[in-house]
Scaffold this motif. Structure first.
Motif, PDB file in Angstrom:
ATOM      1  N   ARG A 173     -21.646  -2.210   3.231  1.00 42.65           N
ATOM      2  CA  ARG A 173     -21.954  -3.174   4.282  1.00 42.65           C
ATOM      3  C   ARG A 173     -20.726  -3.505   5.117  1.00 42.65           C
ATOM      4  NH1 ARG A 173     -25.577  -3.298   0.577  1.00 42.65           N
ATOM      5  NH2 ARG A 173     -27.627  -4.309   0.740  1.00 42.65           N
ATOM      6  N   LEU A 174     -19.582  -3.666   4.483  1.00 45.48           N
ATOM      7  CA  LEU A 174     -18.358  -3.958   5.230  1.00 45.48           C
ATOM      8  C   LEU A 174     -17.979  -2.792   6.139  1.00 45.48           C
ATOM      9  CD1 LEU A 174     -16.121  -5.630   2.466  1.00 45.48           C
ATOM     10  CD2 LEU A 174     -17.709  -6.720   4.059  1.00 45.48           C
ATOM     11  N   THR A 175     -18.120  -1.587   5.620  1.00 49.06           N
ATOM     12  CA  THR A 175     -17.769  -0.399   6.404  1.00 49.06           C
ATOM     13  C   THR A 175     -18.703  -0.238   7.593  1.00 49.06           C
ATOM     14  OG1 THR A 175     -16.911   0.680   4.412  1.00 49.06           O
ATOM     15  CG2 THR A 175     -17.408   2.088   6.289  1.00 49.06           C
ATOM     16  N   GLN A 176     -20.000  -0.420   7.353  1.00 45.39           N
ATOM     17  CA  GLN A 176     -20.966  -0.296   8.447  1.00 45.39           C
ATOM     18  C   GLN A 176     -20.777  -1.375   9.506  1.00 45.39           C
ATOM     19  OE1 GLN A 176     -24.721  -0.292   6.324  1.00 45.39           O
ATOM     20  NE2 GLN A 176     -24.723   1.943   6.120  1.00 45.39           N
ATOM     21  N   ALA A 177     -20.201  -2.506   9.103  1.00 44.50           N
ATOM     22  CA  ALA A 177     -19.938  -3.591  10.054  1.00 44.50           C
ATOM     23  C   ALA A 177     -18.612  -3.409  10.791  1.00 44.50           C
ATOM     24  CB  ALA A 177     -19.931  -4.928   9.322  1.00 44.50           C
ATOM     25  N   GLY A 178     -17.936  -2.302  10.541  1.00 36.09           N
ATOM     26  CA  GLY A 178     -16.683  -2.034  11.231  1.00 36.09           C
ATOM     27  C   GLY A 178     -15.472  -2.682  10.593  1.00 36.09           C
ATOM     28  N   GLN A 179     -15.634  -3.172   9.364  1.00 32.92           N
ATOM     29  CA  GLN A 179     -14.511  -3.775   8.643  1.00 32.92           C
ATOM     30  C   GLN A 179     -14.368  -3.098   7.271  1.00 32.92           C
ATOM     31  OE1 GLN A 179     -14.306  -8.092   8.561  1.00 32.92           O
ATOM     32  NE2 GLN A 179     -15.452  -8.263  10.470  1.00 32.92           N
ATOM     33  N   PRO A 180     -14.012  -1.794   7.273  1.00 37.73           N
ATOM     34  CA  PRO A 180     -13.898  -1.099   5.986  1.00 37.73           C
ATOM     35  C   PRO A 180     -12.867  -1.779   5.090  1.00 37.73           C
ATOM     36  CG  PRO A 180     -12.848   0.148   7.748  1.00 37.73           C
ATOM     37  CD  PRO A 180     -13.614  -0.951   8.407  1.00 37.73           C
ATOM     38  N   PRO A 181     -13.172  -1.968   3.820  1.00 43.29           N
ATOM     39  CA  PRO A 181     -12.262  -2.690   2.926  1.00 43.29           C
ATOM     40  C   PRO A 181     -11.043  -1.857   2.544  1.00 43.29           C
ATOM     41  CG  PRO A 181     -14.122  -1.850   1.690  1.00 43.29           C
ATOM     42  CD  PRO A 181     -14.418  -1.553   3.131  1.00 43.29           C
ATOM     43  N   LYS A 182      -9.978  -2.556   2.189  1.00 42.24           N
ATOM     44  CA  LYS A 182      -8.764  -1.911   1.677  1.00 42.24           C
ATOM     45  C   LYS A 182      -8.953  -1.721   0.170  1.00 42.24           C
ATOM     46  CE  LYS A 182      -5.794  -4.069   5.176  1.00 42.24           C
ATOM     47  NZ  LYS A 182      -6.888  -4.765   5.893  1.00 42.24           N
ATOM     48  N   VAL A 183      -9.349  -0.539  -0.216  1.00 41.31           N
ATOM     49  CA  VAL A 183      -9.725  -0.263  -1.600  1.00 41.31           C
ATOM     50  C   VAL A 183      -8.495   0.202  -2.389  1.00 41.31           C
ATOM     51  CG1 VAL A 183     -11.224   1.081  -3.105  1.00 41.31           C
ATOM     52  CG2 VAL A 183     -12.036   0.396  -0.831  1.00 41.31           C
ATOM     53  N   LEU A 184      -8.203  -0.483  -3.485  1.00 40.23           N
ATOM     54  CA  LEU A 184      -7.102  -0.073  -4.351  1.00 40.23           C
ATOM     55  C   LEU A 184      -7.396   1.331  -4.883  1.00 40.23           C
ATOM     56  CD1 LEU A 184      -6.507  -3.365  -6.386  1.00 40.23           C
ATOM     57  CD2 LEU A 184      -5.493  -2.663  -4.208  1.00 40.23           C
ATOM     58  N   THR A 185      -6.505   2.269  -4.581  1.00 43.60           N
ATOM     59  CA  THR A 185      -6.779   3.685  -4.824  1.00 43.60           C
ATOM     60  C   THR A 185      -5.601   4.339  -5.537  1.00 43.60           C
ATOM     61  OG1 THR A 185      -8.116   3.754  -2.798  1.00 43.60           O
ATOM     62  CG2 THR A 185      -7.413   5.861  -3.706  1.00 43.60           C
ATOM     63  N   ALA A 186      -5.893   5.217  -6.462  1.00 45.79           N
ATOM     64  CA  ALA A 186      -4.859   5.881  -7.255  1.00 45.79           C
ATOM     65  C   ALA A 186      -4.075   6.883  -6.417  1.00 45.79           C
ATOM     66  CB  ALA A 186      -5.495   6.588  -8.446  1.00 45.79           C
ATOM     67  N   GLY A 187      -2.790   6.977  -6.724  1.00 45.53           N
ATOM     68  CA  GLY A 187      -1.935   7.919  -6.027  1.00 45.53           C
ATOM     69  C   GLY A 187      -2.364   9.362  -6.196  1.00 45.53           C
ATOM     70  N   VAL A 188      -3.029   9.687  -7.310  1.00 46.04           N
ATOM     71  CA  VAL A 188      -3.483  11.054  -7.526  1.00 46.04           C
ATOM     72  C   VAL A 188      -4.519  11.460  -6.489  1.00 46.04           C
ATOM     73  CG1 VAL A 188      -5.363  10.450  -9.126  1.00 46.04           C
ATOM     74  CG2 VAL A 188      -4.192  12.673  -9.339  1.00 46.04           C
ATOM     75  N   LEU A 189      -5.158  10.492  -5.848  1.00 43.32           N
ATOM     76  CA  LEU A 189      -6.161  10.794  -4.808  1.00 43.32           C
ATOM     77  C   LEU A 189      -5.554  10.842  -3.418  1.00 43.32           C
ATOM     78  CD1 LEU A 189      -9.263   8.652  -5.888  1.00 43.32           C
ATOM     79  CD2 LEU A 189      -8.964  11.121  -6.063  1.00 43.32           C
ATOM     80  N   VAL A 190      -4.645   9.916  -3.122  1.00 45.66           N
ATOM     81  CA  VAL A 190      -4.154   9.781  -1.743  1.00 45.66           C
ATOM     82  C   VAL A 190      -2.650   9.965  -1.626  1.00 45.66           C
ATOM     83  CG1 VAL A 190      -6.058   8.278  -1.070  1.00 45.66           C
ATOM     84  CG2 VAL A 190      -3.958   7.272  -1.980  1.00 45.66           C
ATOM     85  N   GLY A 191      -1.984  10.227  -2.745  1.00 44.53           N
ATOM     86  CA  GLY A 191      -0.532  10.345  -2.725  1.00 44.53           C
ATOM     87  C   GLY A 191       0.108   9.007  -3.054  1.00 44.53           C
ATOM     88  N   ALA A 192       1.274   9.059  -3.669  1.00 42.26           N
ATOM     89  CA  ALA A 192       1.931   7.844  -4.147  1.00 42.26           C
ATOM     90  C   ALA A 192       2.272   6.886  -3.018  1.00 42.26           C
ATOM     91  CB  ALA A 192       3.194   8.218  -4.926  1.00 42.26           C
ATOM     92  N   GLN A 193       2.793   7.409  -1.913  1.00 41.74           N
ATOM     93  CA  GLN A 193       3.192   6.529  -0.811  1.00 41.74           C
ATOM     94  C   GLN A 193       1.991   5.824  -0.203  1.00 41.74           C
ATOM     95  OE1 GLN A 193       5.615   8.356   2.224  1.00 41.74           O
ATOM     96  NE2 GLN A 193       5.345   6.667   3.660  1.00 41.74           N
ATOM     97  N   LYS A 194       0.909   6.563   0.040  1.00 41.29           N
ATOM     98  CA  LYS A 194      -0.291   5.972   0.625  1.00 41.29           C
ATOM     99  C   LYS A 194      -0.895   4.940  -0.326  1.00 41.29           C
ATOM    100  CE  LYS A 194      -3.782   5.622   3.516  1.00 41.29           C
ATOM    101  NZ  LYS A 194      -3.626   4.991   4.851  1.00 41.29           N
ATOM    102  N   ALA A 195      -0.913   5.246  -1.612  1.00 39.81           N
ATOM    103  CA  ALA A 195      -1.460   4.306  -2.585  1.00 39.81           C
ATOM    104  C   ALA A 195      -0.663   3.010  -2.585  1.00 39.81           C
ATOM    105  CB  ALA A 195      -1.458   4.919  -3.981  1.00 39.81           C
ATOM    106  N   THR A 196       0.648   3.106  -2.520  1.00 40.90           N
ATOM    107  CA  THR A 196       1.491   1.913  -2.472  1.00 40.90           C
ATOM    108  C   THR A 196       1.215   1.099  -1.220  1.00 40.90           C
ATOM    109  OG1 THR A 196       3.243   2.981  -3.766  1.00 40.90           O
ATOM    110  CG2 THR A 196       3.871   1.075  -2.444  1.00 40.90           C
ATOM    111  N   GLU A 197       1.064   1.773  -0.098  1.00 40.70           N
ATOM    112  CA  GLU A 197       0.762   1.082   1.163  1.00 40.70           C
ATOM    113  C   GLU A 197      -0.562   0.336   1.076  1.00 40.70           C
ATOM    114  OE1 GLU A 197       0.830   4.185   4.038  1.00 40.70           O
ATOM    115  OE2 GLU A 197       3.029   4.369   4.063  1.00 40.70           O
TER     116      GLU A 197
END
Length: 259
Positions: free
Chosen positions: A213-237
């Motif tokens: 619902r948040l994404t469809q409303a144009g406000q995608p949430p900041k989802v805590l994500t593992a570095g193995v998925l997005v890289g360590a730097q991106k995960a920290t950000e």
């Protein structure tokens, strides 16, 4: 059938119990998404082992800002078991009338806020009074209980009320009376509780629906994500940005206290 197989079969049945509640899960997601889109907070409370489901909602991998986890250590600090900060004290405090209002005295609740209050039995005083106080202050409440267990239990509330008596929406973990699901031959009472499993299924189903619902409303949430998925730097950000957003969201709930 081995005890482990019995537990897994019982756990699979909990999934069906949760699936049957999809309309209520959708309704809950609508309520929570509306609150978060308004830049307000969904307050999440649980005493005793219900604390597990509070932390399951936020903050952990796969979760996002918008939820205010209210965890009182005096009600949930179980690892010492006995002695100072022991389990006896926590169970006693869980049934002290007036404690809930003192906890919520720390927050300047807003019209449009919502809340999730978790209690397997729905009968201990603090979570019941927490829901009562939320509603008194204009906050819509979702109660997460083990329905069969709650209906069979005796309330300790001064007026005999249960958590479901102060709820706008009721969700059910599906756990049986007594919570434990496995009977062992020669052992008088069952083992291996199910409320945490059913509860985790429900809160994550709600969480996923809210994210959509948040994404469809144009406000995608900041989802805590593992570095193995997005890289360590991106995960920290992402972690830093999510924690900063939580700080900004919670700040107004302190600013107006006593005004």
């Amino acid at each position: 059938m081995t005890p482990a197989e019995s537990f897994l079969d019982c756990s699979a049945a909990l999934l069906d119990r949760v699936r049957a509640q999809l309309p209520a899960i959708q309704q809950t997601a609508d309520l929570f998404a509306k609150t978060i889109l308004a830049r307000q907070m969904v307050h999440v409370f649980g005493s005793g082992h219900s604390r597990i489901l509070v932390e399951e909602m936020w903050p952990r991998y796969g979760s996002f800002p918008g939820f205010n986890p209210i965890v009182e250590l005096s009600l949930t600090f179980h690892n010492l078991v006995v002695g100072a900060n022991g389990q006896r004290q926590a169970m006693f405090l869980e049934n002290v009338s007036g404690l809930a209002s003192r906890i919520l005295r720390n927050f300047d609740l807003k019209a449009g806020d919502s809340a999730l209050v978790v209690s397997s039995s729905g009968c201990n005083v603090v979570p019941v009074e927490m829901s009562e106080e939320f509603q008194r202050r204009g906050v819509k409440v979702v109660a997460l209980i083990s329905k069969d267990h709650a209906e069979a239990s005796t309330s300790r509330h001064p007026a005999g009320k249960k958590l479901q008596d102060f709820a706008d929406i009721i969700l059910d973990t599906g756990a049986p009376i007594g919570d434990a699901m496995v009977k062992i031959e020669g052992l008088e009472t069952p083992v291996a509780p199910g409320s945490t499993i059913g509860g985790c299924l429900i809160v994550n189903a709600v969480k996923a629906e809210v994210a959509q619902r948040l994404t469809q409303a144009g406000q995608p949430p900041k989802v805590l994500t593992a570095g193995v998925l997005v890289g360590a730097q991106k995960a920290t950000e992402i972690f830093e940005a999510a924690y900063d957003e939580h700080a900004r969201r919670i700040a107004p709930y302190y600013q107006g206290l006593g005004a």
